[in-house]
Motif scaffolding. Structure first.
Motif, PDB file in Angstrom:
ATOM      1  N   SER A  70       0.610  -0.777   0.071  1.00 20.73           N
ATOM      2  CA  SER A  70       0.121  -0.193   0.224  1.00 20.73           C
ATOM      3  C   SER A  70       1.247   1.398   0.473  1.00 20.73           C
ATOM      4  O   SER A  70       0.541   2.016  -0.779  1.00 20.73           O
ATOM      5  CB  SER A  70      -1.045  -0.360   1.299  1.00 20.73           C
ATOM      6  OG  SER A  70      -0.110   0.654   2.184  1.00 20.73           O
ATOM      7  N   ARG A  74       1.216   3.622  -2.339  1.00 19.80           N
ATOM      8  CA  ARG A  74       0.423   5.259  -2.916  1.00 19.80           C
ATOM      9  C   ARG A  74       1.955   6.101  -3.580  1.00 19.80           C
ATOM     10  O   ARG A  74       1.248   7.209  -3.693  1.00 19.80           O
ATOM     11  CB  ARG A  74       0.428   5.987  -1.315  1.00 19.80           C
ATOM     12  CG  ARG A  74      -1.052   4.861  -1.199  1.00 19.80           C
ATOM     13  CD  ARG A  74      -1.508   5.286   0.259  1.00 19.80           C
ATOM     14  NE  ARG A  74      -2.000   6.741   0.341  1.00 19.80           N
ATOM     15  CZ  ARG A  74      -1.609   7.071   2.357  1.00 19.80           C
ATOM     16  NH1 ARG A  74      -2.099   6.310   2.087  1.00 19.80           N
ATOM     17  NH2 ARG A  74      -2.634   8.692   1.556  1.00 19.80           N
ATOM     18  N   ASN A  79      -2.558  10.617  -6.839  1.00 20.70           N
ATOM     19  CA  ASN A  79      -3.054  11.018  -6.825  1.00 20.70           C
ATOM     20  C   ASN A  79      -4.839  10.328  -6.903  1.00 20.70           C
ATOM     21  O   ASN A  79      -5.108  10.652  -7.334  1.00 20.70           O
ATOM     22  CB  ASN A  79      -3.590  11.746  -8.107  1.00 20.70           C
ATOM     23  CG  ASN A  79      -2.589  13.322  -8.064  1.00 20.70           C
ATOM     24  OD1 ASN A  79      -2.485  13.438  -6.750  1.00 20.70           O
ATOM     25  ND2 ASN A  79      -1.661  13.162  -8.744  1.00 20.70           N
ATOM     26  N   GLN A  80      -4.168   8.545  -7.878  1.00 16.09           N
ATOM     27  CA  GLN A  80      -5.238   7.991  -7.717  1.00 16.09           C
ATOM     28  C   GLN A  80      -5.132   7.200  -5.951  1.00 16.09           C
ATOM     29  O   GLN A  80      -5.045   7.079  -5.239  1.00 16.09           O
ATOM     30  CB  GLN A  80      -4.224   6.318  -8.284  1.00 16.09           C
ATOM     31  CG  GLN A  80      -5.869   5.791  -8.851  1.00 16.09           C
ATOM     32  CD  GLN A  80      -4.249   4.260 -10.026  1.00 16.09           C
ATOM     33  OE1 GLN A  80      -3.381   4.135  -9.679  1.00 16.09           O
ATOM     34  NE2 GLN A  80      -5.338   3.710 -10.491  1.00 16.09           N
ATOM     35  N   PRO A  81      -7.005   6.796  -5.674  1.00 13.91           N
ATOM     36  CA  PRO A  81      -7.717   6.247  -5.088  1.00 13.91           C
ATOM     37  C   PRO A  81      -6.926   5.402  -4.559  1.00 13.91           C
ATOM     38  O   PRO A  81      -6.930   4.361  -5.770  1.00 13.91           O
ATOM     39  CB  PRO A  81      -9.168   6.776  -4.933  1.00 13.91           C
ATOM     40  CG  PRO A  81      -8.978   7.395  -6.486  1.00 13.91           C
ATOM     41  CD  PRO A  81      -8.404   7.454  -7.065  1.00 13.91           C
ATOM     42  N   MET A  82      -7.576   4.781  -3.591  1.00 16.99           N
ATOM     43  CA  MET A  82      -6.464   2.914  -3.517  1.00 16.99           C
ATOM     44  C   MET A  82      -8.203   2.542  -3.874  1.00 16.99           C
ATOM     45  O   MET A  82      -8.889   2.981  -3.372  1.00 16.99           O
ATOM     46  CB  MET A  82      -6.559   3.170  -1.390  1.00 16.99           C
ATOM     47  CG  MET A  82      -5.133   3.562  -0.950  1.00 16.99           C
ATOM     48  SD  MET A  82      -4.695   4.032   0.831  1.00 16.99           S
ATOM     49  CE  MET A  82      -5.424   2.081   0.756  1.00 16.99           C
ATOM     50  N   SER A  83      -7.774   1.287  -4.061  1.00 21.05           N
ATOM     51  CA  SER A  83      -8.797   0.201  -4.405  1.00 21.05           C
ATOM     52  C   SER A  83      -9.617  -0.158  -3.311  1.00 21.05           C
ATOM     53  O   SER A  83      -9.085  -0.008  -1.631  1.00 21.05           O
ATOM     54  CB  SER A  83      -8.247  -0.657  -5.110  1.00 21.05           C
ATOM     55  OG  SER A  83      -7.367  -1.743  -3.924  1.00 21.05           O
ATOM     56  N   ASN A  84     -10.814  -0.897  -3.358  1.00 20.01           N
ATOM     57  CA  ASN A  84     -11.496  -1.307  -1.895  1.00 20.01           C
ATOM     58  C   ASN A  84      -9.863  -2.726  -1.023  1.00 20.01           C
ATOM     59  O   ASN A  84      -9.944  -2.143  -0.445  1.00 20.01           O
ATOM     60  CB  ASN A  84     -12.573  -1.905  -2.494  1.00 20.01           C
ATOM     61  CG  ASN A  84     -13.898  -0.931  -2.735  1.00 20.01           C
ATOM     62  OD1 ASN A  84     -13.429   0.422  -2.944  1.00 20.01           O
ATOM     63  ND2 ASN A  84     -14.507  -1.449  -3.289  1.00 20.01           N
ATOM     64  N   GLN A  87      -7.649  -1.056   0.980  1.00 21.19           N
ATOM     65  CA  GLN A  87      -8.187  -0.344   1.753  1.00 21.19           C
ATOM     66  C   GLN A  87      -8.699  -0.739   2.724  1.00 21.19           C
ATOM     67  O   GLN A  87      -8.606  -0.951   4.223  1.00 21.19           O
ATOM     68  CB  GLN A  87      -9.225   1.007   1.398  1.00 21.19           C
ATOM     69  CG  GLN A  87      -9.220   1.429   0.916  1.00 21.19           C
ATOM     70  CD  GLN A  87     -11.129   2.656   0.240  1.00 21.19           C
ATOM     71  OE1 GLN A  87     -11.638   1.980   0.302  1.00 21.19           O
ATOM     72  NE2 GLN A  87     -10.715   3.554  -0.637  1.00 21.19           N
TER      73      GLN A  87
END
Length: 169
Positions: A70, A74, A79-84, A87
């Motif tokens: 992770s 990151r 700028n890319q949101p973390m995948s489910n 998370q």
């Protein structure tokens, strides 16, 4: 006798350490200190942190909080949101770390309590009357006296065992 004078904390000039043994020792100490600071930063501020260090001998060392995947993901894609999935893994890792920190706090608290009890027992031990077996220096006993003590302690042990058996019955 005068107290030993120490050099105390001094500013160390920033230059490479020439002595190999000193360099290895310093690396080990500073690496542990760096890991502690990174762990504190992660715990206190709730941040993800990653450290990769190569020792003077070329061995890699790493510290990642919450997980290496992770943190690196990151870093690569800020700028890319973390995948489910990431998370969930992150949340699980943070929860586990929180539990471990709580256990550590409880252990340290009980350690402090045990130290206090030990100090109190030492104070009681210093003030209580001593038994005859505690006042006689063991090194001064001859063979006959040693055998006498062994017999006395064996008799005492058998009495204790009999009392235990009677209590169980």
């Amino acid at each position: 006798m005068a107290a030993r004078q120490t050099r105390g904390r001094q500013i160390i000039p920033m230059q490479q350490i020439e002595n190999r043994n000193d360099m290895y020792a310093t690396f080990t100490k500073r690496r542990h200190g760096l890991y502690n600071k990174a762990s504190e930063l992660s715990t206190l501020c709730g941040v993800d942190i990653g450290i990769i260090i190569f020792s003077p001998t070329g061995n890699p060392y790493s510290f990642f909080q919450s997980s290496m995947e992770s943190v690196l993901e990151r870093f690569r894609n800020p700028n890319q949101p973390m995948s489910n999935e990431s998370q969930l893994l992150d949340a699980q890792s943070r929860n586990r770390m929180r539990q471990l920190n709580q256990q550590l706090d409880e252990i340290l608290e009980s350690k402090d309590e045990l130290k206090e009890k030990d100090k109190q027992l030492d104070e009681v031990d210093d003030t209580r009357p001593k038994g005859w077996w505690e006042e006689v220096p063991v090194g001064n006993l001859d063979a006959g006296q040693v055998q006498e003590w062994i017999t006395w302690f064996e008799a005492l042990q058998s009495q204790v065992q009999r009392r235990e058996q009677m209590r169980r019955s």
